[in-house]
Motif scaffolding. Structure first.
Motif, PDB file in Angstrom:
ATOM      1  N   CYS A 153     -65.760  59.129  47.771  1.00 20.96           N
ATOM      2  CA  CYS A 153     -66.349  58.926  46.445  1.00 20.96           C
ATOM      3  C   CYS A 153     -67.644  59.712  46.365  1.00 20.96           C
ATOM      4  O   CYS A 153     -68.175  60.170  47.381  1.00 20.96           O
ATOM      5  CB  CYS A 153     -66.614  57.446  46.173  1.00 20.96           C
ATOM      6  N   SER A 154     -68.138  59.873  45.164  1.00 21.61           N
ATOM      7  CA  SER A 154     -69.444  60.497  44.945  1.00 21.61           C
ATOM      8  C   SER A 154     -70.352  59.483  44.281  1.00 21.61           C
ATOM      9  O   SER A 154     -69.931  58.763  43.367  1.00 21.61           O
ATOM     10  CB  SER A 154     -69.310  61.748  44.074  1.00 21.61           C
ATOM     11  N   PRO A 197     -66.969  67.221  45.565  1.00 22.08           N
ATOM     12  CA  PRO A 197     -66.584  65.859  45.968  1.00 22.08           C
ATOM     13  C   PRO A 197     -67.424  65.348  47.132  1.00 22.08           C
ATOM     14  O   PRO A 197     -68.138  66.113  47.769  1.00 22.08           O
ATOM     15  CB  PRO A 197     -65.123  66.045  46.395  1.00 22.08           C
ATOM     16  N   ASN A 198     -67.334  64.041  47.379  1.00 20.12           N
ATOM     17  CA  ASN A 198     -68.017  63.384  48.492  1.00 20.12           C
ATOM     18  C   ASN A 198     -69.524  63.591  48.430  1.00 20.12           C
ATOM     19  O   ASN A 198     -70.177  63.791  49.454  1.00 20.12           O
ATOM     20  CB  ASN A 198     -67.458  63.886  49.837  1.00 20.12           C
ATOM     21  N   GLY A 199     -70.078  63.540  47.220  1.00 25.62           N
ATOM     22  CA  GLY A 199     -71.497  63.804  47.045  1.00 25.62           C
ATOM     23  C   GLY A 199     -72.366  62.559  47.099  1.00 25.62           C
ATOM     24  O   GLY A 199     -71.902  61.435  46.897  1.00 25.62           O
ATOM     25  N   LEU A 200     -73.623  62.772  47.367  1.00 25.69           N
ATOM     26  CA  LEU A 200     -74.644  61.726  47.300  1.00 25.69           C
ATOM     27  C   LEU A 200     -75.909  62.364  46.749  1.00 25.69           C
ATOM     28  O   LEU A 200     -76.529  63.204  47.401  1.00 25.69           O
ATOM     29  CB  LEU A 200     -74.908  61.110  48.679  1.00 25.69           C
ATOM     30  N   THR A 201     -76.274  61.980  45.536  1.00 26.33           N
ATOM     31  CA  THR A 201     -77.419  62.566  44.853  1.00 26.33           C
ATOM     32  C   THR A 201     -78.382  61.456  44.457  1.00 26.33           C
ATOM     33  O   THR A 201     -77.983  60.471  43.825  1.00 26.33           O
ATOM     34  CB  THR A 201     -76.976  63.321  43.585  1.00 26.33           C
ATOM     35  N   ALA A 253     -65.122  46.677  48.405  1.00 22.79           N
ATOM     36  CA  ALA A 253     -65.963  47.220  49.474  1.00 22.79           C
ATOM     37  C   ALA A 253     -67.381  47.489  48.976  1.00 22.79           C
ATOM     38  O   ALA A 253     -68.364  47.150  49.650  1.00 22.79           O
ATOM     39  CB  ALA A 253     -65.336  48.501  50.021  1.00 22.79           C
ATOM     40  N   ALA A 254     -67.504  48.086  47.804  1.00 24.88           N
ATOM     41  CA  ALA A 254     -68.833  48.366  47.249  1.00 24.88           C
ATOM     42  C   ALA A 254     -69.541  47.075  46.862  1.00 24.88           C
ATOM     43  O   ALA A 254     -70.752  46.913  47.094  1.00 24.88           O
ATOM     44  CB  ALA A 254     -68.706  49.286  46.036  1.00 24.88           C
ATOM     45  N   GLY A 255     -68.784  46.146  46.274  1.00 28.27           N
ATOM     46  CA  GLY A 255     -69.381  44.887  45.830  1.00 28.27           C
ATOM     47  C   GLY A 255     -69.871  44.013  46.962  1.00 28.27           C
ATOM     48  O   GLY A 255     -70.774  43.188  46.777  1.00 28.27           O
ATOM     49  N   ALA A 296     -76.909  53.732  49.881  1.00 28.39           N
ATOM     50  CA  ALA A 296     -75.866  54.505  49.203  1.00 28.39           C
ATOM     51  C   ALA A 296     -74.853  55.059  50.200  1.00 28.39           C
ATOM     52  O   ALA A 296     -73.644  55.024  49.956  1.00 28.39           O
ATOM     53  CB  ALA A 296     -76.498  55.639  48.401  1.00 28.39           C
ATOM     54  N   GLN A 297     -75.329  55.552  51.325  1.00 31.54           N
ATOM     55  CA  GLN A 297     -74.415  56.074  52.351  1.00 31.54           C
ATOM     56  C   GLN A 297     -73.581  54.944  52.939  1.00 31.54           C
ATOM     57  O   GLN A 297     -72.392  55.119  53.247  1.00 31.54           O
ATOM     58  CB  GLN A 297     -75.200  56.780  53.445  1.00 31.54           C
TER      59      GLN A 297
END
Length: 386
Positions: A159-160, A179-183, A113-115, A144-145
């Motif tokens: 995921c973070s 958890p579930n972070g986006l930085t 999914a990410a790839g 990223a989102q």
């Protein structure tokens, strides 16, 4: 640090093994849950359709925690902790066995999914990856989102993600809002967001180095960044001290490595009770053979051959020994691996009780590859084995 803007993401699945188990047992959400037991601790389906779960307080043995939910972590239970010790901290926690077949399945799903969004991917293990986002045209926060949403859609798991100018900082960032972070971090944010953190947050500064730095009064990354280089050289040597100075400033020039070859394949087992090579010969022999067979199965599944077979023994007093033997030719044959491992056993003391047994194979190659000249490190012959 390079002046060219870079956007590297580190994606880390949240409490991955435990989260996979919660997909299967959703009624356990919000509970303290520990993963790490054997198959004997499978949940039992009862007549009314409910499940009866093992409790950590009922565990006896030598196993260790593979992972735990955030609720269990709040009670002090973390990965690699002995289950008996964990039981003292969280006796009422639910205990489940590991299921690596399921974990590998979900690992493949989240990586695919990410790839699909960011193809330049570095695989760092079953639950984490790096992604090169430099070719993305949309706003990085939006990208990223989008990756996070794709992972949830494919797996049902969160995921973070940390996005930063390099891999070092991205890995730190992915842990900041779990958890579930986006930085998302820029170079200008290093003094305010990275420097206040403890030095152990830097991947590569382990417990011993952390303790040694603390003895020098260096507790935070900022203190490390401002430390006299001569002090670091005197205590850590030229090479490691130079690395410490660079990472404290947030400098990391490593590129995304999209393909890497494994250096070894291994299997090991921590024994439920200490066993003696002579008194428990049949039990140890069966386990030893099973480990060799699992290594051989891994070689076949991953399409590798191996040439150097090794063993690892940990005694009841926690002392550890290893031995290796290089074969005349690469192999993925369980019998050949078992024979070589048995020869390694002839070269270690077997007069003390054992708490761990392991088998590994290195010098990996693909079938059909032309090997370099091989010189056997010892004649392989029939040995008296466990």
């Amino acid at each position: 640090m390079s002046t060219r803007p870079r956007h590297i993401a580190h994606l880390d699945m949240d409490a991955f093994y435990a989260s996979v188990e919660l997909l299967r047992y959703p009624e356990l959400r919000g509970r303290a849950l520990v993963i790490g037991a054997g198959s004997a601790h499978e949940p039992v389906l009862q007549a009314d359709g409910s499940r009866r779960y093992a409790r950590l307080r009922d565990y006896t043995g030598r196993g260790v925690v593979t992972t735990s939910t955030y609720e269990a972590r709040a009670l002090g239970v973390f990965s690699a902790m002995g289950l008996m010790k964990a039981a003292k901290l969280a006796p009422d926690a639910i205990l489940l066995p590991t299921d690596f077949t399921a974990y590998r399945h979900y690992s493949r799903l989240f990586k695919a999914a990410a790839g699909a969004i960011a193809p330049q991917m570095e695989d760092r293990g079953i639950d984490e990856i790096y992604l090169d986002l430099n070719d993305q045209t949309d706003d990085i926060a939006v990208v990223a989102q989008r990756i996070k949403d794709a992972v949830v859609a494919a797996t049902g798991l969160s995921c973070s993600i940390g996005v930063a100018p390099n891999k070092l900082l991205a890995k730190i960032c992915s842990d900041l809002e779990k958890p579930n972070g986006l930085t998302i971090l820029s170079e200008a944010d290093i003094p305010t967001r990275i420097w206040p953190l403890p030095v152990k947050k830097i991947n590569g500064i382990g417990p011993k180095s952390t303790e040694k730095l603390a003895a020098l009064g260096i507790l935070t990354i900022e203190q490390l960044a401002n430390c006299d280089p001569a002090v670091l050289r005197a205590n850590f040597g030229r090479i490691y001290s130079a690395w410490l100075m660079r990472v404290a400033q947030g400098i990391d020039e490593r590129e995304i490595v999209t393909r890497s070859e494994p250096k070894s394949i291994s299997r090991e087992s921590t024994l439920e009770r200490d066993l003696h090579a002579k008194l428990d010969r049949s039990e140890l022999s069966a386990l030893f053979t099973r480990l060799c067979e699992r290594v051989a199965d891994d070689l076949v599944r991953k399409e590798y051959l191996g040439r150097t077979v090794g063993i690892k023994l940990r005694y009841a007093d926690f002392s550890t020994v290893t031995r290796d033997l290089t074969l005349p030719a690469p192999t993925n044959d369980a019998q050949a691996i078992r024979q070589a491992a048995g020869e390694c056993l002839r070269r270690v003391p077997l007069d003390k009780r054992l708490r761990l047994l392991g088998v590994r194979i290195t010098s990996l190659s693909k079938p059909g590859a032309v090997p370099s000249t091989i010189v056997a490190q010892g004649e392989l012959f029939a040995a008296e084995q466990l």
